[in-house]
Design a protein around this motif. Structure first.
Motif, PDB file in Angstrom:
ATOM      1  N   ALA A  68      47.201  30.706  26.470  1.00 19.57           N
ATOM      2  CA  ALA A  68      47.567  31.986  27.089  1.00 19.57           C
ATOM      3  C   ALA A  68      48.607  32.677  26.218  1.00 19.57           C
ATOM      4  O   ALA A  68      49.392  32.012  25.553  1.00 19.57           O
ATOM      5  CB  ALA A  68      48.146  31.711  28.474  1.00 19.57           C
ATOM      6  N   THR A 114      48.360  36.984  36.791  1.00 17.58           N
ATOM      7  CA  THR A 114      47.757  36.397  35.583  1.00 17.58           C
ATOM      8  C   THR A 114      46.475  37.138  35.222  1.00 17.58           C
ATOM      9  O   THR A 114      46.266  37.504  34.064  1.00 17.58           O
ATOM     10  CB  THR A 114      47.470  34.898  35.816  1.00 17.58           C
ATOM     11  OG1 THR A 114      48.683  34.271  36.189  1.00 17.58           O
ATOM     12  CG2 THR A 114      46.927  34.229  34.570  1.00 17.58           C
ATOM     13  N   LEU A 117      47.284  40.697  33.866  1.00 14.04           N
ATOM     14  CA  LEU A 117      47.871  40.693  32.521  1.00 14.04           C
ATOM     15  C   LEU A 117      46.863  40.235  31.467  1.00 14.04           C
ATOM     16  O   LEU A 117      46.784  40.817  30.384  1.00 14.04           O
ATOM     17  CB  LEU A 117      49.114  39.803  32.482  1.00 14.04           C
ATOM     18  CG  LEU A 117      50.379  40.383  33.111  1.00 14.04           C
ATOM     19  CD1 LEU A 117      51.527  39.406  32.993  1.00 14.04           C
ATOM     20  CD2 LEU A 117      50.777  41.692  32.447  1.00 14.04           C
ATOM     21  N   VAL A 118      46.104  39.193  31.794  1.00 14.14           N
ATOM     22  CA  VAL A 118      45.119  38.704  30.809  1.00 14.14           C
ATOM     23  C   VAL A 118      44.046  39.754  30.568  1.00 14.14           C
ATOM     24  O   VAL A 118      43.590  39.940  29.440  1.00 14.14           O
ATOM     25  CB  VAL A 118      44.500  37.357  31.264  1.00 14.14           C
ATOM     26  CG1 VAL A 118      43.366  36.942  30.354  1.00 14.14           C
ATOM     27  CG2 VAL A 118      45.556  36.277  31.254  1.00 14.14           C
ATOM     28  N   TRP A 121      45.477  42.290  28.331  1.00 11.29           N
ATOM     29  CA  TRP A 121      45.652  41.726  26.990  1.00 11.29           C
ATOM     30  C   TRP A 121      44.326  41.602  26.243  1.00 11.29           C
ATOM     31  O   TRP A 121      44.217  41.973  25.081  1.00 11.29           O
ATOM     32  CB  TRP A 121      46.322  40.359  27.124  1.00 11.29           C
ATOM     33  CG  TRP A 121      46.467  39.586  25.858  1.00 11.29           C
ATOM     34  CD1 TRP A 121      47.245  39.901  24.793  1.00 11.29           C
ATOM     35  CD2 TRP A 121      45.824  38.355  25.535  1.00 11.29           C
ATOM     36  NE1 TRP A 121      47.136  38.929  23.828  1.00 11.29           N
ATOM     37  CE2 TRP A 121      46.275  37.980  24.262  1.00 11.29           C
ATOM     38  CE3 TRP A 121      44.924  37.528  26.210  1.00 11.29           C
ATOM     39  CZ2 TRP A 121      45.838  36.808  23.632  1.00 11.29           C
ATOM     40  CZ3 TRP A 121      44.506  36.367  25.598  1.00 11.29           C
ATOM     41  CH2 TRP A 121      44.951  36.017  24.318  1.00 11.29           C
ATOM     42  N   SER A 122      43.320  41.085  26.939  1.00 15.14           N
ATOM     43  CA  SER A 122      42.075  40.773  26.228  1.00 15.14           C
ATOM     44  C   SER A 122      40.940  41.754  26.528  1.00 15.14           C
ATOM     45  O   SER A 122      39.997  41.851  25.746  1.00 15.14           O
ATOM     46  CB  SER A 122      41.607  39.364  26.600  1.00 15.14           C
ATOM     47  OG  SER A 122      41.209  39.324  27.957  1.00 15.14           O
ATOM     48  N   ASN A 124      38.834  41.237  28.616  1.00 14.89           N
ATOM     49  CA  ASN A 124      37.691  40.352  28.824  1.00 14.89           C
ATOM     50  C   ASN A 124      37.479  40.106  30.317  1.00 14.89           C
ATOM     51  O   ASN A 124      38.338  39.547  30.998  1.00 14.89           O
ATOM     52  CB  ASN A 124      37.985  39.029  28.097  1.00 14.89           C
ATOM     53  CG  ASN A 124      36.770  38.153  28.001  1.00 14.89           C
ATOM     54  OD1 ASN A 124      35.826  38.283  28.769  1.00 14.89           O
ATOM     55  ND2 ASN A 124      36.783  37.244  27.046  1.00 14.89           N
ATOM     56  N   SER A 126      35.462  38.054  31.682  1.00 15.83           N
ATOM     57  CA  SER A 126      35.190  36.648  32.016  1.00 15.83           C
ATOM     58  C   SER A 126      36.378  35.996  32.709  1.00 15.83           C
ATOM     59  O   SER A 126      36.215  35.180  33.617  1.00 15.83           O
ATOM     60  CB  SER A 126      34.865  35.842  30.761  1.00 15.83           C
ATOM     61  OG  SER A 126      33.672  36.290  30.215  1.00 15.83           O
ATOM     62  N   PHE A 127      37.602  36.365  32.278  1.00 16.66           N
ATOM     63  CA  PHE A 127      38.795  35.794  32.903  1.00 16.66           C
ATOM     64  C   PHE A 127      38.883  36.197  34.366  1.00 16.66           C
ATOM     65  O   PHE A 127      39.251  35.407  35.222  1.00 16.66           O
ATOM     66  CB  PHE A 127      40.065  36.260  32.176  1.00 16.66           C
ATOM     67  CG  PHE A 127      40.319  35.544  30.894  1.00 16.66           C
ATOM     68  CD1 PHE A 127      40.676  34.208  30.893  1.00 16.66           C
ATOM     69  CD2 PHE A 127      40.192  36.193  29.678  1.00 16.66           C
ATOM     70  CE1 PHE A 127      40.919  33.538  29.710  1.00 16.66           C
ATOM     71  CE2 PHE A 127      40.421  35.536  28.495  1.00 16.66           C
ATOM     72  CZ  PHE A 127      40.788  34.200  28.511  1.00 16.66           C
ATOM     73  N   VAL A 130      36.392  34.111  36.256  1.00 10.71           N
ATOM     74  CA  VAL A 130      36.834  32.718  36.425  1.00 10.71           C
ATOM     75  C   VAL A 130      37.977  32.634  37.433  1.00 10.71           C
ATOM     76  O   VAL A 130      37.942  31.843  38.378  1.00 10.71           O
ATOM     77  CB  VAL A 130      37.316  32.129  35.066  1.00 10.71           C
ATOM     78  CG1 VAL A 130      37.915  30.749  35.254  1.00 10.71           C
ATOM     79  CG2 VAL A 130      36.169  32.070  34.087  1.00 10.71           C
ATOM     80  N   LEU A 131      38.978  33.494  37.245  1.00  9.19           N
ATOM     81  CA  LEU A 131      40.141  33.442  38.139  1.00  9.19           C
ATOM     82  C   LEU A 131      39.774  33.859  39.558  1.00  9.19           C
ATOM     83  O   LEU A 131      40.315  33.337  40.525  1.00  9.19           O
ATOM     84  CB  LEU A 131      41.259  34.316  37.585  1.00  9.19           C
ATOM     85  CG  LEU A 131      42.053  33.628  36.472  1.00  9.19           C
ATOM     86  CD1 LEU A 131      42.811  34.639  35.646  1.00  9.19           C
ATOM     87  CD2 LEU A 131      43.011  32.616  37.037  1.00  9.19           C
TER      88      LEU A 131
END
Lengths: 173, 288
Positions: A68, A114, A117-118, A121-122, A124, A126-127, A130-131
């Motif tokens: 991360a 999370t 922010l992810v 950042w990405s 993406n 997919s995160f 998943v989350l």
């Protein structure tokens, strides 16, 4: 300073355990979040000296052992800390049901931040996918773990050198 | 001054948030060498992770060889103890034999590769379940650097995502941040393998899958086809086995079809890996 050292040691032990023995326990997706438990316990304490620094140190330890981006865990854990501090006067954490609900909510908040922010950042999705799947079961699991971990950690938080090394005779007196 | 005194509590909370955001904004999606603060914290944690990994290996053999035999009849205690000790030795021998086999597998793989390699041990996993990575006990001082491909005895594992002086973090091909340019071995159809961090029911539900995207609709693909690296991404050398195709989805409309890929490598049980000391194209990490 006492609290910072205490939770630095706790943070190292927690992160090492989470990345080795507890890495796939109880399942590959739902894990023990010992750091989150400590942050909640710290936020519930009356004396707040060194609290933020302890949260930041534990978040940083979690950040470096993960792929991360650095700062993610620090940010989300400080927000969780702030959330608990805001409501601490209004809740009764001694009641197990309240503890279950609030720890679960704190875990959900941690995951939502999370995700956001992810994603920023990405970019993406997919995160998010998943989350989105794991945050519910993870929150329930954290809430269940919090039932016995939070009281334990609050006792750890109140530990002092004096209590540890006071001669037994003196205690009995 | 009085304004600051009144807002002290709020500032105590806001300052760490802003500092965390600054660090967060510094974090690059590209693979990078560890910054000084990351290196310092990693160096603090690594000895403990190594010790715990060693203890769990030792503990596993002691448990299998000795503790699980506690509770034997009193009259046979001495014999049982000898037996337990021998069992322990046998377990250790089996452990060594298995380790030898794994290393031999890696070495035989190594001989087929046109690059110098370094054997590394997995010492820790990612503590966050949404990220898929592990830490290896080799770093910049051993020649391991960012973007170097990492392979296991059965196939591709991933690439080095973060390198510090003595350790490195490997981004697995199942992580959502990973992408690999691949081809189907049989038909040579090309696609992009991206991580999903999704589980599959195959292999007892413990395996994670990746998804093959940008596969042309007219491409010849079937379930069970083997996927290998193409080498076009300038990071991974061509021809490294990755996994097999499952659930090929070809929608009625659209240009591309998709498929799940179950990696050959079981990342949960991977203990040793090979790092290919191959310098990647400096621009190759972008977006991968």
């Amino acid at each position: 300073m006492r609290r910072i050292w205490l939770f630095l040691v706790y943070g190292i032990i927690a992160v090492v355990l989470e990345s080795t023995w507890l890495a796939y326990f109880p399942t590959t997706l739902i894990r023990f979040d010992l750091i989150l438990m400590a942050v909640i316990a710290i936020a519930l304490a009356d004396d707040q000296r060194g609290a933020i620094a302890s949260v930041v140190i534990m978040g940083a330890l979690l950040d470096v052992t993960s792929m991360a981006p650095f700062g993610l865990a620090v940010f989300s854990l400080v927000v969780v800390y702030g959330f608990i501090r805001t409501i601490v006067a209004k809740i009764s954490i001694e009641i197990w049901l309240a503890r279950f609900v609030w720890v679960g909510l704190a875990s959900l908040l941690n995951k939502v931040i999370t995700v956001l922010l992810v994603f920023v950042w990405s970019g993406n999705l997919s995160f998010v996918e998943v989350l989105g799947k794991i945050c519910g079961p993870q929150a329930l699991f954290d809430a269940a773990v919090g039932l016995f971990m939070i009281p334990l950690l609050r006792r750890l938080d109140s530990l002092t050198w004096e209590k540890l090394f006071r001669p037994k005779g003196l205690v009995l007196e | 001054m009085s304004w600051f005194a009144g807002k002290k509590k709020l500032l105590n909370f806001l300052i760490p948030l802003i500092v965390a955001l600054v660090f967060f904004s510094l974090a690059s999606q590209k693979a990078s060498r560890a910054r000084w603060y990351e290196s310092a914290l990693l160096n603090l944690l690594t000895p403990f992770e190594v010790v715990v990994t060693n203890i769990s290996e030792l503990g596993g053999s002691v448990w299998n060889g000795y503790i699980s035999l506690v509770g034997v009849e009193k009259e046979n205690q001495q014999l049982k103890q000898v037996n337990a000790r021998l069992e322990g030795l046998l377990t250790n021998a089996q452990e060594t034999r298995q380790e030898n086999e794994r290393l031999r597998e890696l070495l035989s793989y190594k001989e087929t590769l046109p690059y110098e390699t370094v054997v590394a041990r997995v010492i820790a996993n990612d503590p966050r379940s949404e990220f898929k990575s592990f830490t290896i006990n080799k770093g910049l001082k051993d020649g391991v650097d960012v973007l170097m491909p990492v392979i296991g005895p059965r196939g591709l594992v991933g690439r080095v995502g973060l390198a510090s002086s003595h350790i490195a973090q490997v981004l697995l091909i199942t992580d959502p941040n990973s992408s690999v340019d691949v081809i189907i071995q049989r038909s040579r159809a090309r696609g992009l393998l991206v991580g999903t961090a999704r589980r599959t029911e195959l292999r007892g539900g413990s395996a994670f899958i990746s998804r093959l995207e940008y596969l042309r609709r007219v491409s010849d693909v079937q379930e069970g086809d083997v996927v290998v690296t193409s080498g076009f991404d300038q990071i991974y050398p061509p021809g490294i086995a990755i996994g097999t195709l499952h659930d090929v989805v070809s929608s009625r409309y659209g240009v591309f079809q998709e498929a799940d890929v179950v990696p050959f490598e079981d990342f949960q049980s991977t203990q040793e890996v090979l790092v290919l000391l191959k310098q990647a194209d400096p621009n190759a990490g972008e977006g991968s």
